[in-house]
Design a protein around this motif. Structure first.
Motif, PDB file in Angstrom:
ATOM      1  N   UNK A 155       0.827  -1.207   0.000  1.00 13.32           N
ATOM      2  CA  UNK A 155       0.000   0.000   0.000  1.00 13.32           C
ATOM      3  C   UNK A 155       0.863   1.259   0.000  1.00 13.32           C
ATOM      4  N   UNK A 156       1.901   1.270   0.832  1.00 16.34           N
ATOM      5  CA  UNK A 156       2.727   2.467   0.983  1.00 16.34           C
ATOM      6  C   UNK A 156       3.465   2.823  -0.301  1.00 16.34           C
ATOM      7  N   UNK A 157       3.934   1.806  -1.032  1.00 12.09           N
ATOM      8  CA  UNK A 157       4.737   2.079  -2.226  1.00 12.09           C
ATOM      9  C   UNK A 157       3.965   1.884  -3.524  1.00 12.09           C
ATOM     10  N   UNK A 158       2.783   1.269  -3.449  1.00  8.73           N
ATOM     11  CA  UNK A 158       2.003   1.068  -4.665  1.00  8.73           C
ATOM     12  C   UNK A 158       1.057   2.213  -4.984  1.00  8.73           C
ATOM     13  N   UNK A 159       0.588   2.896  -3.950  1.00 10.54           N
ATOM     14  CA  UNK A 159      -0.325   4.015  -4.191  1.00 10.54           C
ATOM     15  C   UNK A 159       0.454   5.299  -4.448  1.00 10.54           C
ATOM     16  N   UNK A 160       0.082   5.983  -5.521  1.00  2.00           N
ATOM     17  CA  UNK A 160       0.775   7.221  -5.908  1.00  2.00           C
ATOM     18  C   UNK A 160      -0.241   8.289  -6.319  1.00  2.00           C
ATOM     19  N   UNK A 161       0.264   9.506  -6.413  1.00  3.03           N
ATOM     20  CA  UNK A 161      -0.509  10.592  -7.001  1.00  3.03           C
ATOM     21  C   UNK A 161      -0.264  10.604  -8.504  1.00  3.03           C
ATOM     22  N   UNK A 162      -1.061  11.363  -9.233  1.00  2.00           N
ATOM     23  CA  UNK A 162      -0.892  11.443 -10.678  1.00  2.00           C
ATOM     24  C   UNK A 162       0.486  11.966 -11.053  1.00  2.00           C
ATOM     25  N   UNK A 163       1.085  12.770 -10.161  1.00  6.02           N
ATOM     26  CA  UNK A 163       2.422  13.316 -10.414  1.00  6.02           C
ATOM     27  C   UNK A 163       3.500  12.252 -10.310  1.00  6.02           C
ATOM     28  N   UNK A 164       3.172  11.088  -9.738  1.00  8.60           N
ATOM     29  CA  UNK A 164       4.152  10.040  -9.529  1.00  8.60           C
ATOM     30  C   UNK A 164       4.691   9.985  -8.115  1.00  8.60           C
TER      31      UNK A 164
END
Length: 563
Positions: free
Chosen positions: A54-63
Motif C-alpha cells: 500500500x505504501x509504495x504502490x499508491x501514488x498521485x498522478x504526479x508520480x
C-alpha cells in the motif's frame, strides 16, 4: 479496494509494479536475523505485504507516493521493528532518491536504536542465495559507522544517502528526510518531536514518509492514545485523509472478556502468530496473567490490543470508559433539571476545574467539566505534566487565560452563566483559595454567600457549601466529605448511572488519580501521591457527592402512623 474504484477521481493511481518491487526486494536482499526464522530469507508476512504494498504502490498522478504518514499498531513480537528497518534501508539506497536522509527516532536513544539495530543486522547478514559471507557491508554497498553493537550510522555511497538513529533530544539542523521511522510511539511523553518531524516531511517536494510503529498504548500514554484514535478513525473512514495510512491489529471488542480462553481470536492482534511468533510464547504469558491482575492488564494491552490504563487506575477502567459520552452533552435538554456545581481552584497557574452535575427525570446523572490554566509558562507545564496543553487549548478542551496567575473572574463568569441558564442548587468547594473566588464574584457583581450551618442566616445569591477533602467522615448537618462522595461517584460509574462528557483532560485526571485509605476504609484522592493533575476527577466526585446528598435530603419524607 474502494480506492481502486473511486481513487482515480481524487487523483490516486495504483502502481502494481512499484508495490511488487518492494515486496521482492526484502527477501532478495535480507535474511531474518533473529527468532524462529533466523537465517531464512526475509519473506514479508501477509501484514507486511499489505502495508508495504500500500505504501509504495499508491501514488498521485504526479508520480509522488500518496502516503506521507503511516501508523503500524500490532501486538508485541510481530516483526514491526525489522519491517520498519527494512523499509528504512529501501528508502535510503534502493528507492531512487539521491542523497536520501533516513532517520530512526525514539523518545530515548534506546528506543530509536531498536529498529536501527535491526537494519544494521540486516546489512551484516547473509544475502540470500549468494556466496557464504556475502553481505551488503562486505560488498561495500553500505558503510556502517561504529563498531559491533555501537553502530550509529549506515551510509549508501552510490546515492550519497544515509540512515541514522536519533533520540528526541538529539539536535539535527535542517533535516530533509525521505523517511522518518519512529518506533515505540507509546513511550513518547510529548507530541512535539513528532510534530517537528512531520513538518519536515511535509516540506519535501518528492517522496517522503513518516512511519510510526507501536504496541497498543495505555490510556495514560496520552500521545500514543490520541494518535492511535486518530488513525483508527482514518482506517474506519470516519476521517477523510488520503495521505495517511493505518494498519491496526487488535482483537474485537466482543473478544475481550474471553480472550485468554479464545486462542482462535489471538491472530487478530498477532498477525505473525504461528509464522515467526510461536504460539507457545503467548500461551505462557496468558497462563501467568490468569493469576495476576497486573500481568493480566499488561498482556491484554501488549499482546491483544485491548486498551487499558495503569494497573493502579483508581476504578475499573472499562467501567470508567463506558460512561464517557460519545460527543458533547446536550445541555439545552437539561434546562429544567436540578444542577450542582463543584470547584477546585489552583493556587497560581496549575489547573482550575469546575464541574456541573445534572440529575434528570429518570435519576441519571450528567457531568461536564470546564478547565482553566494560564498562557504564561504553558509549554513548560505541558512538558512537566506530559500533557499537550497547547493543543488542548486550541481544541477548546481548556481555556488558557492571559497572565501568570489564573484570574478568578474567568471562573466567576462561567459560574454566573451556569446559574443564569440552569437550576443550580449550590456550589461545593474546596476551601483552598475560595476567598479569591468570592472576591472575583464581588468584582463582577455576582452575589454569592458561604453556608456555615443550618443555624446561621442565609445570604443572597448562589449558596457556597464547603466540601472536606480528607479521609474523615462527618455526619453532622449532612456535611460533604470525600469518603462519601467517592463512594457515590464510584457507585454511579460502576452501575452506568452517570454520563461524563468526554474530555482528554478529564481522562488524564482520572488516570493520574491515586486513592489514600485509612484503617476504617475511609478514602480520599491523594494529590501528592498521584501521577499528575487530578483536579477534574476531584470536582467530578465532589459534584456527584453534593448532588446525591442534596437530592436525597430534598425527597419527601413520609411517616407511618399506626392508629
Amino acid at each position: 479496494m474502494k480506492d481502486l474504484v473511486d481513487g482515480p477521481r481524487r487523483g490516486l493511481v495504483w502502481d502494481a509494479a512499484a508495490a511488487g518491487r518492494i515486496l521482492r526486494f526484502m527477501p532478495a536482499m535480507f535474511t531474518v536475523t533473529a527468532g524462529a526464522k533466523a537465517g531464512c530469507p526475509f519473506e514479508p508476512l501477509p501484514w507486511h505485504m499489505f502495508s508495504a504494498g500500500s505504501l509504495f504502490g499508491w501514488k498521485l498522478e504526479s508520480g509522488r507516493l500518496r502516503f506521507r504518514s503511516a501508523w503500524i499498531e500490532t501486538g508485541k513480537g510481530q516483526a514491526k521493528s525489522p519491517f520498519m528497518g527494512a523499509i528504512g534501508l529501501y528508502m535510503m539506497g534502493w528507492h531512487g532518491i539521491p542523497r536520501a536522509e533516513v532517520y530512526a527516532i525514539g523518545w530515548e536513544k534506546r528506543t530509536a536504536n531498536i529498529l536501527f539495530t535491526d537494519a544494521v543486522s540486516m546489512c551484516r547478514s547473509q544475502i540470500p542465495d549468494q556466496d557464504e559471507g556475502d553481505t551488503l557491508e562486505s560488498r561495500g554497498e553500505v558503510i556502517i559507522r561504529g563498531v559491533l553493537g555501537n553502530a550509529w550510522k549506515i551510509e549508501h555511497p552510490e546515492s550519497g544517502s544515509f540512515f541514522q538513529a536519533l533520540a528526541n533530544t538529539d539536535a539535527n539542523s535542517g533535516p530533509r528526510p525521505a523517511l522518518v521511522a519512529a518506533d515505540e510511539i507509546h513511550e513518547f511523553k510529548s507530541r512535539e518531536p513528532i510534530d517537528v518531524w512531520r513538518r519536515a516531511i511535509d516540506k519535501q517536494a518528492g517522496d517522503a514518509l513518516f512511519l510510526m510503529g507501536t504496541n497498543t498504548p495505555a490510556s495514560t500514554q496520552i500521545v500514543g492514545t490520541e494518535l492511535s484514535e486518530r488513525y483508527q478513525k482514518i482506517a474506519k473512514g470516519e476521517y477523510d485523509d488520503d495521505e495517511s495510512f493505518a494498519f491496526i491489529a487488535r482483537v474485537d471488542e466482543a473478544d475481550r472478556e474471553t480472550i485468554f480462553d479464545n486462542e482462535k481470536a489471538w491472530v487478530k492482534s498477532l498477525p505473525a502468530l504461528g509464522v515467526t511468533f510461536p504460539i507457545e510464547n503467548i500461551r505462557g504469558a496468558v497462563n501467568t496473567a490468569r493469576t495476576s491482575m497486573a500481568d493480566a492488564m499488561s498482556v491484554k494491552r501488549l499482546y491483544f490490543g485491548i486498551p487499558t490504563g495503569s494497573v493502579s487506575f483508581w476504578i475499573a477502567e472499562e467501567a470508567w470508559s463506558a460512561v464517557q459520552s460519545d460527543g458533547p452533552i446536550d445541555l439545552p435538554a437539561l434546562k429544567k433539571c436540578l444542577c450542582w456545581l463543584a470547584l477546585d481552584l489552583s493556587m497560581k497557574n496549575d489547573l482550575t476545574a469546575l464541574t456541573a452535575v445534572w440529575i434528570d427525570e429518570f435519576g441519571h446523572l450528567w457531568a461536564k467539566t470546564w478547565y482553566w490554566t494560564t498562557k504564561d509558562g504553558l509549554a513548560d507545564r505541558a512538558r512537566s505534566d506530559n500533557a499537550p496543553y497547547e493543543r488542548w487549548a486550541e481544541e477548546k478542551h481548556i481555556e488558557a487565560v492571559p497572565g501568570s496567575v489564573i484570574d478568578k473572574t474567568f471562573v466567576a463568569m462561567r459560574v454566573m452563566q451556569l446559574v443564569a441558564e440552569f437550576n443550580v442548587q449550590f456550589l461545593a468547594f474546596d476551601v483552598a483559595g475560595i476567598a479569591d473566588f468570592i472576591s472575583a464574584c464581588e468584582e463582577i457583581g455576582f452575589p454569592v454567600w458561604r453556608y456555615e450551618g443550618k443555624d446561621k442566616p442565609e445570604g443572597r445569591g448562589l449558596k457556597l457549601v464547603p466540601h472536606a477533602q480528607g479521609k474523615r467522615r462527618m455526619f453532622e448537618e449532612r456535611q460533604l466529605t470525600m469518603p462519601t462522595s467517592i463512594e457515590r461517584y464510584e457507585d454511579r460509574i460502576l452501575s452506568g448511572g452517570i454520563t461524563i462528557e468526554r474530555n482528554p483532560i478529564t481522562y488524564m485526571c482520572a488516570a493520574n488519580t491515586m486513592v489514600d485509605t485509612d484503617g476504617q476504609g475511609n478514602r480520599c484522592f491523594d494529590k501528592k501521591r498521584s501521577r499528575g493533575r487530578i483536579d477534574g476527577n476531584v470536582t467530578n466526585a465532589m459534584a456527584v457527592g453534593a448532588a446525591l446528598a442534596d437530592f436525597e435530603a430534598k425527597k419527601p419524607q413520609y411517616q407511618m402512623i399506626i392508629i
